[in-house]
Design a protein around this motif. Structure first.
Motif, PDB file in Angstrom:
ATOM      1  N   GLY A  87      62.437 -29.121 -26.724  1.00 28.35           N
ATOM      2  CA  GLY A  87      61.150 -28.437 -26.635  1.00 28.35           C
ATOM      3  C   GLY A  87      61.197 -27.075 -27.300  1.00 28.35           C
ATOM      4  N   ALA A  88      62.331 -26.374 -27.134  1.00 35.17           N
ATOM      5  CA  ALA A  88      62.483 -25.058 -27.769  1.00 35.17           C
ATOM      6  C   ALA A  88      62.476 -25.179 -29.289  1.00 35.17           C
ATOM      7  CB  ALA A  88      63.781 -24.400 -27.294  1.00 35.17           C
ATOM      8  N   ILE A  89      63.187 -26.183 -29.812  1.00 38.13           N
ATOM      9  CA  ILE A  89      63.230 -26.371 -31.266  1.00 38.13           C
ATOM     10  C   ILE A  89      61.857 -26.791 -31.782  1.00 38.13           C
ATOM     11  CG2 ILE A  89      64.299 -27.652 -33.156  1.00 38.13           C
ATOM     12  CD1 ILE A  89      66.762 -28.000 -31.318  1.00 38.13           C
ATOM     13  N   MET A  90      61.197 -27.704 -31.054  1.00 36.67           N
ATOM     14  CA  MET A  90      59.845 -28.112 -31.437  1.00 36.67           C
ATOM     15  C   MET A  90      58.902 -26.915 -31.439  1.00 36.67           C
ATOM     16  SD  MET A  90      57.628 -30.429 -32.303  1.00 36.67           S
ATOM     17  CE  MET A  90      58.201 -32.086 -31.913  1.00 36.67           C
ATOM     18  N   GLN A  91      59.053 -26.039 -30.453  1.00 32.17           N
ATOM     19  CA  GLN A  91      58.221 -24.838 -30.392  1.00 32.17           C
ATOM     20  C   GLN A  91      58.472 -23.933 -31.590  1.00 32.17           C
ATOM     21  OE1 GLN A  91      55.756 -24.089 -28.635  1.00 32.17           O
ATOM     22  NE2 GLN A  91      55.589 -21.912 -28.240  1.00 32.17           N
ATOM     23  N   MET A  92      59.727 -23.817 -32.020  1.00 35.36           N
ATOM     24  CA  MET A  92      60.034 -22.983 -33.181  1.00 35.36           C
ATOM     25  C   MET A  92      59.350 -23.517 -34.436  1.00 35.36           C
ATOM     26  SD  MET A  92      63.963 -21.570 -32.986  1.00 35.36           S
ATOM     27  CE  MET A  92      64.844 -23.080 -32.674  1.00 35.36           C
ATOM     28  N   ILE A  93      59.452 -24.820 -34.655  1.00 32.61           N
ATOM     29  CA  ILE A  93      58.861 -25.411 -35.861  1.00 32.61           C
ATOM     30  C   ILE A  93      57.340 -25.335 -35.790  1.00 32.61           C
ATOM     31  CG2 ILE A  93      58.689 -27.474 -37.273  1.00 32.61           C
ATOM     32  CD1 ILE A  93      61.463 -26.215 -37.258  1.00 32.61           C
ATOM     33  N   SER A  94      56.788 -25.690 -34.654  1.00 32.01           N
ATOM     34  CA  SER A  94      55.328 -25.664 -34.483  1.00 32.01           C
ATOM     35  C   SER A  94      54.789 -24.259 -34.655  1.00 32.01           C
ATOM     36  CB  SER A  94      54.963 -26.190 -33.092  1.00 32.01           C
ATOM     37  OG  SER A  94      53.613 -25.924 -32.792  1.00 32.01           O
ATOM     38  N   HIS A  95      55.433 -23.303 -34.022  1.00 36.81           N
ATOM     39  CA  HIS A  95      54.983 -21.916 -34.139  1.00 36.81           C
ATOM     40  C   HIS A  95      55.068 -21.436 -35.578  1.00 36.81           C
ATOM     41  CE1 HIS A  95      55.549 -17.481 -33.949  1.00 36.81           C
ATOM     42  NE2 HIS A  95      54.535 -17.578 -33.118  1.00 36.81           N
ATOM     43  N   GLY A 145      63.256 -22.455 -22.863  1.00 32.44           N
ATOM     44  CA  GLY A 145      63.725 -23.825 -23.015  1.00 32.44           C
ATOM     45  C   GLY A 145      65.224 -23.906 -23.221  1.00 32.44           C
ATOM     46  N   ILE A 146      65.783 -22.910 -23.899  1.00 33.63           N
ATOM     47  CA  ILE A 146      67.223 -22.914 -24.156  1.00 33.63           C
ATOM     48  C   ILE A 146      68.022 -22.614 -22.896  1.00 33.63           C
ATOM     49  CG2 ILE A 146      69.077 -21.652 -25.343  1.00 33.63           C
ATOM     50  CD1 ILE A 146      67.096 -21.306 -27.714  1.00 33.63           C
ATOM     51  N   PHE A 147      67.591 -21.615 -22.111  1.00 28.90           N
ATOM     52  CA  PHE A 147      68.452 -21.132 -21.026  1.00 28.90           C
ATOM     53  C   PHE A 147      68.193 -21.780 -19.670  1.00 28.90           C
ATOM     54  CE2 PHE A 147      69.322 -17.960 -24.223  1.00 28.90           C
ATOM     55  CZ  PHE A 147      70.691 -17.768 -24.051  1.00 28.90           C
ATOM     56  N   ILE A 148      67.101 -22.521 -19.524  1.00 28.72           N
ATOM     57  CA  ILE A 148      66.995 -23.320 -18.284  1.00 28.72           C
ATOM     58  C   ILE A 148      67.980 -24.474 -18.332  1.00 28.72           C
ATOM     59  CG2 ILE A 148      64.582 -22.753 -17.765  1.00 28.72           C
ATOM     60  CD1 ILE A 148      63.783 -25.399 -19.033  1.00 28.72           C
ATOM     61  N   ALA A 149      68.598 -24.690 -19.498  1.00 24.21           N
ATOM     62  CA  ALA A 149      69.581 -25.765 -19.643  1.00 24.21           C
ATOM     63  C   ALA A 149      70.688 -25.659 -18.605  1.00 24.21           C
ATOM     64  CB  ALA A 149      70.177 -25.724 -21.054  1.00 24.21           C
ATOM     65  N   MET A 163      65.273 -17.206 -36.674  1.00 24.57           N
ATOM     66  CA  MET A 163      66.697 -16.960 -36.850  1.00 24.57           C
ATOM     67  C   MET A 163      67.352 -16.544 -35.541  1.00 24.57           C
ATOM     68  SD  MET A 163      66.200 -15.064 -40.535  1.00 24.57           S
ATOM     69  CE  MET A 163      67.674 -14.078 -40.398  1.00 24.57           C
ATOM     70  N   GLY A 164      66.597 -15.862 -34.666  1.00 27.16           N
ATOM     71  CA  GLY A 164      67.134 -15.478 -33.364  1.00 27.16           C
ATOM     72  C   GLY A 164      67.342 -16.677 -32.458  1.00 27.16           C
ATOM     73  N   GLY A 165      66.334 -17.549 -32.374  1.00 23.24           N
ATOM     74  CA  GLY A 165      66.474 -18.760 -31.564  1.00 23.24           C
ATOM     75  C   GLY A 165      67.581 -19.651 -32.074  1.00 23.24           C
ATOM     76  N   TYR A 166      67.677 -19.789 -33.397  1.00 28.36           N
ATOM     77  CA  TYR A 166      68.741 -20.592 -33.989  1.00 28.36           C
ATOM     78  C   TYR A 166      70.107 -19.996 -33.659  1.00 28.36           C
ATOM     79  CZ  TYR A 166      71.758 -22.591 -37.601  1.00 28.36           C
ATOM     80  OH  TYR A 166      72.789 -23.210 -38.262  1.00 28.36           O
ATOM     81  N   GLY A 167      70.206 -18.670 -33.668  1.00 28.22           N
ATOM     82  CA  GLY A 167      71.478 -18.026 -33.350  1.00 28.22           C
ATOM     83  C   GLY A 167      71.960 -18.345 -31.948  1.00 28.22           C
ATOM     84  N   PHE A 168      71.039 -18.364 -30.982  1.00 31.91           N
ATOM     85  CA  PHE A 168      71.431 -18.734 -29.617  1.00 31.91           C
ATOM     86  C   PHE A 168      71.983 -20.155 -29.571  1.00 31.91           C
ATOM     87  CE2 PHE A 168      68.359 -15.385 -28.012  1.00 31.91           C
ATOM     88  CZ  PHE A 168      69.333 -14.599 -27.430  1.00 31.91           C
ATOM     89  N   LEU A 169      71.344 -21.068 -30.295  1.00 31.83           N
ATOM     90  CA  LEU A 169      71.764 -22.474 -30.271  1.00 31.83           C
ATOM     91  C   LEU A 169      73.075 -22.692 -31.013  1.00 31.83           C
ATOM     92  CD1 LEU A 169      68.299 -24.163 -30.891  1.00 31.83           C
ATOM     93  CD2 LEU A 169      69.602 -24.204 -28.764  1.00 31.83           C
ATOM     94  N   ARG A 170      73.291 -21.968 -32.102  1.00 29.37           N
ATOM     95  CA  ARG A 170      74.481 -22.179 -32.916  1.00 29.37           C
ATOM     96  C   ARG A 170      75.671 -21.372 -32.433  1.00 29.37           C
ATOM     97  NH1 ARG A 170      74.770 -26.204 -34.976  1.00 29.37           N
ATOM     98  NH2 ARG A 170      73.339 -26.132 -36.738  1.00 29.37           N
ATOM     99  N   PHE A 171      75.434 -20.210 -31.813  1.00 29.36           N
ATOM    100  CA  PHE A 171      76.526 -19.317 -31.433  1.00 29.36           C
ATOM    101  C   PHE A 171      76.671 -19.180 -29.916  1.00 29.36           C
ATOM    102  CE2 PHE A 171      75.716 -18.169 -35.795  1.00 29.36           C
ATOM    103  CZ  PHE A 171      76.966 -17.855 -36.308  1.00 29.36           C
ATOM    104  N   ALA A 187      71.813  -8.914 -31.041  1.00 30.23           N
ATOM    105  CA  ALA A 187      71.406  -9.302 -32.396  1.00 30.23           C
ATOM    106  C   ALA A 187      70.240 -10.286 -32.371  1.00 30.23           C
ATOM    107  CB  ALA A 187      72.591  -9.913 -33.140  1.00 30.23           C
ATOM    108  N   PHE A 188      70.353 -11.331 -31.554  1.00 26.71           N
ATOM    109  CA  PHE A 188      69.358 -12.402 -31.598  1.00 26.71           C
ATOM    110  C   PHE A 188      68.098 -12.052 -30.818  1.00 26.71           C
ATOM    111  CE2 PHE A 188      73.390 -15.134 -31.929  1.00 26.71           C
ATOM    112  CZ  PHE A 188      73.422 -14.984 -33.305  1.00 26.71           C
ATOM    113  N   ALA A 189      68.226 -11.265 -29.738  1.00 24.03           N
ATOM    114  CA  ALA A 189      67.040 -10.876 -28.969  1.00 24.03           C
ATOM    115  C   ALA A 189      66.120  -9.983 -29.795  1.00 24.03           C
ATOM    116  CB  ALA A 189      67.460 -10.162 -27.685  1.00 24.03           C
ATOM    117  N   VAL A 190      66.697  -9.110 -30.611  1.00 15.28           N
ATOM    118  CA  VAL A 190      65.882  -8.262 -31.480  1.00 15.28           C
ATOM    119  C   VAL A 190      65.162  -9.114 -32.513  1.00 15.28           C
ATOM    120  CG1 VAL A 190      65.992  -6.495 -33.277  1.00 15.28           C
ATOM    121  CG2 VAL A 190      67.255  -6.172 -31.162  1.00 15.28           C
TER     122      VAL A 190
END
Length: 501
Positions: free
Chosen positions: A337-345, A315-319, A252-260, A216-219
């Motif tokens: 950095g991942a969240i900053m990248q989402m907002i900046s992008h 940034g999320i998965f090197i964690a 929404m995909g990046g947020y899904g990885f962080l929230r779920f 779902a989130f990768a798409v």
């Protein structure tokens, strides 16, 4: 919970949805001023989420709860933390800019066009603030409807193909997420997303749930190799549609990885981190080379978006590598950095697509070869275009540098070669962005169409100036964002560190 502002999220969701419906109902003659009013009011209503946010707690704030379908354990449950709140503010800001961008451009059924964007804004805010899994799923899927109409009605000549491809990819991917959410409900007896974070699952269960979330989130992001719908959708979408698609919907995909994915199935996330890092690096490097050979400006920026979003998943998965090394600060650095990248992008990609739209409205071509020497006839626009291109390439002092630098720095703490490959985006980003700018903006006036161009007016100036301010602000003072997310990210890191294995 912030009792004094307990209905802010509902207002931010339902004001644009009901306002959008009113715009459609009242017709074209009143569409523009009403859309401006609704978008500005939505932004103003959302601002207390930032200025009233308590940066010292990781608890959900501005929470709301109403029983919805109690027999099924489904509630109308809302709330934001330092991860989701910036995405809500980004959504309401972009909504205002979208209305400005479409003010004079859309002649055909402007009420339906502007109404669709208002409705979509409310739905996307719902995605980022829903704390009930079924409510999240409904909002997540509902975003497809207005975007389907926007591309399908106001898109380019191949809009039907692009729309169907966009819908099928994202809808079918989300079906797997729904199956995973129902399984989690059976396992934990609740659709409360925060309660799902504590459901005990076996390794095999976690793996299957992770795969369902991944589809779902990768798409949605989109990750390689399920990215092919995005360039087609961007090319055929109207300018404002491309701006919202890149600035908000991909997040929404990046947020899904962080929230779920990370908090619910940390063991599976750790087991699959090698795959996720590999896919992220392919997006960063390979898609960067693909962007380098594009002749259509919108397609080039679309591939650029895929490459930049690769930094988010990296940034999320090197964690998990950093957790193994006991480097909690490095984990937080990568996720922040991942969240900053989402907002900046969100700001930069919207600006780039709107710049292409400014030229397309005048010349009716997106081909790089149709331009040349634009700076000679549109000096103010040329300055904006060059600035946003530099930000897209990661120039220090702009928001485009901050998120990438944080992720690269965290990557160096994991593995030199991961950091090396990630760093290639700075070279590739500069290569394809500057190549486009050189051929479009600089040089001698290429043809009669370019010679006849008129510089941007006040409407287009303020549209681009608003985005430039935020790109500079986050580049020079990133603490306005990192200070908000820090405690929530630390809480997420602590949760996955404790619950992993």
């Amino acid at each position: 919970m912030n009792e004094s502002s307990s209905y802010i999220l509902s207002l931010t969701i339902w004001l644009p949805i009901l306002g959008g419906a009113a715009i459609v109902a009242l017709g074209d003659s009143r569409a523009r001023p009403l859309a401006a009013l609704v978008s500005v009011l939505t932004l103003l209503v959302s601002l207390p989420l930032y200025f009233g946010f308590d940066k010292t707690t990781a608890a959900m704030q501005f929470t709301e709860q109403l029983k919805w379908l109690p027999d099924f354990g489904i509630n109308y449950l809302l709330g934001v933390d330092g991860i989701s709140m910036p995405l809500v503010i980004l959504t309401t800001l972009i909504n205002v800019i979208v209305v400005i961008s479409a003010w004079e451009v859309i002649k055909d059924r402007p009420a339906m066009y502007l109404g669709a964007f208002q409705i979509m804004t409310g739905i996307m805010v719902g995605v980022f603030s829903a704390l009930d899994a079924i409510l999240f799923y409904i909002f997540f899927e509902a975003t497809l409807i207005p975007m389907f109409l926007i591309i399908g009605i106001w898109g380019g000549p191949n809009r039907v193909y692009a729309t169907i491809k966009f819908f099928l990819y994202t809808f079918l991917g989300s079906v797997f997420m729904l199956i995973a959410l129902i399984y989690l409900y059976k396992a934990g007896g609740t659709f409360n997303i925060l309660a799902m974070h504590t459901v005990e699952l076996g390794q095999k269960e976690q793996l299957w749930i992770f795969i369902a979330f991944l589809v779902a989130f990768a798409v949605k992001i989109p990750m390689w190799p399920v990215h092919t719908w995005l360039p087609d959708a961007h090319v055929e979408a109207p300018t404002a549609g491309s701006a919202v698609l890149a600035a908000i919907m991909l997040k929404m995909g990046g947020y899904g990885f962080l929230r779920f994915s990370l908090p619910i199935v940390p063991d599976a996330s750790a087991a699959m981190d090698g795959l996720m890092i590999t896919l992220s690096l392919i997006a960063v490097v390979y898609i960067g080379f693909v962007a380098l050979v594009q002749n259509d400006m919108k397609k080039l920026i679309a591939y650029s978006s895929i490459s930049h979003m690769g930094f988010v998943t990296l940034g999320i998965f090197i964690a998990f590598i950093l957790i193994e090394k006991g480097d909690a600060a490095g984990v937080a650095l990568g996720i922040e950095g991942a969240i900053m990248q989402m907002i900046s992008h969100g700001f930069i990609s919207a600006a780039m697509f709107l710049c292409v739209g400014v030229m397309y409205d005048r010349v009716h071509s997106r081909e790089i070869s149709a331009y040349g020497g634009v700076i000679n006839t549109m000096p103010v626009f040329g300055a904006f275009m060059v600035f946003f291109a530099m930000a897209n390439a990661g120039l220090p002092g702009t928001s485009g540098f901050v998120g990438e630098f944080m992720v690269i720095l965290a990557s160096f703490k994991t593995n030199f070669w991961i950091a090396f490959l990630a760093s290639l985006t700075l070279i590739l980003g500069a290569a394809y962005t500057l190549w486009m700018v050189k051929r479009v903006i600089f040089g001698e006036v290429a043809n009669e169409n370019v010679a006849a161009l008129k510089d941007i007016g006040r409407r287009e100036f303020w549209m681009l100036a608003m985005l430039a301010v935020f790109v500079l602000l986050l580049g020079v003072i990133p603490d306005v964002l990192t200070s908000v997310m820090h405690v929530s990210v630390e809480n997420l890191v602590q949760h996955i560190s404790i619950n992993k294995y």
